[in-house]
Design an enzyme around this catalytic site. Structure first.
Site, PDB file in Angstrom:
ATOM      1  CG  HIS A 167       2.918   0.284  -5.557  1.00 52.86           C
ATOM      2  ND1 HIS A 167       3.039   1.386  -4.504  1.00 52.86           N
ATOM      3  CD2 HIS A 167       3.437  -0.587  -4.710  1.00 52.86           C
ATOM      4  CE1 HIS A 167       3.953   1.347  -3.638  1.00 52.86           C
ATOM      5  NE2 HIS A 167       4.303   0.043  -3.500  1.00 52.86           N
ATOM      6  CD  GLN A 210       6.758  -8.326   3.751  1.00 48.61           C
ATOM      7  OE1 GLN A 210       6.048  -8.835   3.272  1.00 48.61           O
ATOM      8  NE2 GLN A 210       7.069  -6.705   2.819  1.00 48.61           N
ATOM      9  N   GLY A 258       0.992  -1.125  -0.012  1.00 51.66           N
ATOM     10  CA  GLY A 258      -0.149  -0.151  -0.107  1.00 51.66           C
ATOM     11  C   GLY A 258       0.585   1.364  -0.331  1.00 51.66           C
ATOM     12  CB  ALA A 259       2.554   3.844   0.972  1.00 54.96           C
ATOM     13  CD  GLN A 305       9.803  -8.631  -1.877  1.00 54.91           C
ATOM     14  OE1 GLN A 305       9.836  -7.971  -1.665  1.00 54.91           O
ATOM     15  NE2 GLN A 305       8.842  -7.764  -2.872  1.00 54.91           N
ATOM     16  CB  SER A 327      10.725   4.003  -1.863  1.00 52.67           C
ATOM     17  OG  SER A 327      10.407   3.787  -0.301  1.00 52.67           O
ATOM     18  CB  SER A 328       5.875   3.062   0.765  1.00 55.90           C
ATOM     19  OG  SER A 328       5.062   2.455  -0.778  1.00 55.90           O
ATOM     20  CG  ASP A 388      11.780  -3.944  -2.851  1.00 58.08           C
ATOM     21  OD1 ASP A 388      12.057  -3.919  -1.850  1.00 58.08           O
ATOM     22  OD2 ASP A 388      10.268  -3.662  -3.769  1.00 58.08           O
TER      23      ASP A 388
HETATM   24  P1  AMP Z   1       6.009  -3.145  -1.084  1.00 55.82           P
HETATM   25  O1  AMP Z   1       4.790  -1.624  -1.233  1.00 55.82           O
HETATM   26  O2  AMP Z   1       7.173  -1.840  -0.991  1.00 55.82           O
HETATM   27  O3  AMP Z   1       6.269  -4.053  -1.116  1.00 55.82           O
HETATM   28  O4  AMP Z   1       6.024  -2.943  -2.338  1.00 55.82           O
HETATM   29  C1  AMP Z   1       5.566  -3.453  -3.996  1.00 55.82           C
HETATM   30  C2  AMP Z   1       5.280  -4.618  -4.623  1.00 55.82           C
HETATM   31  O5  AMP Z   1       6.244  -3.202  -5.588  1.00 55.82           O
HETATM   32  C3  AMP Z   1       6.920  -5.011  -4.936  1.00 55.82           C
HETATM   33  O6  AMP Z   1       7.666  -5.896  -6.257  1.00 55.82           O
HETATM   34  C4  AMP Z   1       8.254  -3.682  -5.747  1.00 55.82           C
HETATM   35  O7  AMP Z   1       9.501  -3.856  -6.389  1.00 55.82           O
HETATM   36  C5  AMP Z   1       7.448  -2.254  -6.351  1.00 55.82           C
HETATM   37  N1  AMP Z   1       8.031  -1.433  -6.623  1.00 55.82           N
HETATM   38  C6  AMP Z   1       7.948  -0.668  -5.174  1.00 55.82           C
HETATM   39  N2  AMP Z   1       9.428   0.667  -5.497  1.00 55.82           N
HETATM   40  C7  AMP Z   1       9.236   0.478  -7.352  1.00 55.82           C
HETATM   41  C8  AMP Z   1       9.635   1.589  -8.016  1.00 55.82           C
HETATM   42  N3  AMP Z   1       9.984   2.281  -7.661  1.00 55.82           N
HETATM   43  N4  AMP Z   1       9.133   0.967  -9.794  1.00 55.82           N
HETATM   44  C9  AMP Z   1       9.036  -0.677  -9.513  1.00 55.82           C
HETATM   45  N5  AMP Z   1       8.469  -1.037  -8.924  1.00 55.82           N
HETATM   46  C10 AMP Z   1       8.963  -0.646  -7.224  1.00 55.82           C
END
Ligand code: AMP
Length: 273
Positions: free
Chosen positions: A34, A58, A28-29, A150, A182-183, A147
């Protein structure tokens, strides 16, 4: 777009899906990073399900689980605008039982870098994705290269557990100044944003050196460390796609990674070469 709050609602929704199902797991956020994953899934599938879950397993004790940004209304809107068919807001109590079989991330891939600094983090990621993949049974799932470790661990898990889905890696989305979205950027104060830029600048420095044919990992890492000063750096690393450290960049088989603190906020960035 449907809003799903329980596993039984997701199972019912899934039963009625015709054609392919894409899945985008998130915490989220939501931001444009995303959104790019969701749009790609919408392009490639007949149905797209987004999950929004700040997954407790996590996070390590003392990390930002409680203060992680949450924005259910805004996130729902973004999912809808991107064309998602459903958004799933799981309940942690329903997701986790008391006496579960252990699901662990592969040791070799998860014992370095993020895994070393956040022990157990990737076990939590693998655990929740196992659950999601079983509930949603997607044909494709979308993950950001942001990530990198991951993504690699999930590809390994899907391959070795013969899971019947395709993992689709997605490019890193950046601000116009280079900062990777990034969130956690929402934690940064105005005065900290210029320090946060040091991460993407160090990545750009590495990219420029490689373009100028400098492939020596020690030299590239030294130049990156210089760009990162005076931040507290967790690591600057150059590894192959199996996450083994390498002495020389191998074009097509290298990832350059950085993790550093801007104030209290821990940020990561990387480059796939
Ligand atoms: P998260 O909400 O941080 O767990 O991220 C959810 C998904 O979005 C994960 O697969 C992240 O790698 C991807 N993600 C987060 N930030 C970015 C970004 N700046 N560019 C592309 N994918 C992203």
């Amino acid at each position: 777009m449907q809003i799903l709050k329980s596993i039984s609602e997701v199972l019912e929704f899934r039963k009625n899906c015709t054609g392919s199902v894409g899945f985008v797991p998130t915490m989220g956020a939501l931001h444009a990073g995303h959104a790019s994953l969701i749009k790609k899934s919408v392009e490639q599938n007949d149905n797209t399900i987004v999950s929004i879950f700040v997954n407790p397993t996590q996070f390590l004790p003392g990390e930002d689980l409680d203060k992680y940004p949450r924005n259910e209304v805004g996130d729902t809107k973004i999912c809808e605008l991107c064309g998602a068919s459903a958004v799933f807001f799981p309940d942690a109590n329903e997701m986790y039982g008391k006496d579960e079989p252990l699901i662990l991330a592969p040791k070799e891939l998860s014992s370095s870098l993020e895994g070393a600094l956040r022990p157990g983090h990737f076990d939590g990621v693998c655990r929740v994705l196992n659950k999601f993949f079983n509930i949603i049974r997607p044909d494709r799932a979308y993950f950001g290269k942001k990530d990198a470790q991951q993504l690699t661990i999930i590809q390994n898990m899907v391959k070795n557990f013969f899971m019947n889905l395709e993992i689709v890696p997605c490019e890193i989305v950046r601000e116009s100044d280079g900062l990777a979205l990034s969130s956690r950027n929402s934690y940064l104060g105005d005065d900290e944003l210029c320090y946060a830029l040091k991460l993407s600048r160090s990545i750009m420095k590495a990219s420029n050196l490689i373009k100028a044919n400098e492939l020596n990992a020690l030299k590239i890492k030294a130049a990156m460390s210089e760009c990162l000063e005076p931040l507290k750096v967790d690591y600057v690393a150059i590894v192959n796609r199996n996450f083994e450290p390498i002495e020389n960049v191998e074009l097509g088989n290298t990832i350059i990674l950085v993790a550093a603190y801007v104030g209290k906020t821990r940020l990561i960035d990387n480059l796939w070469v």
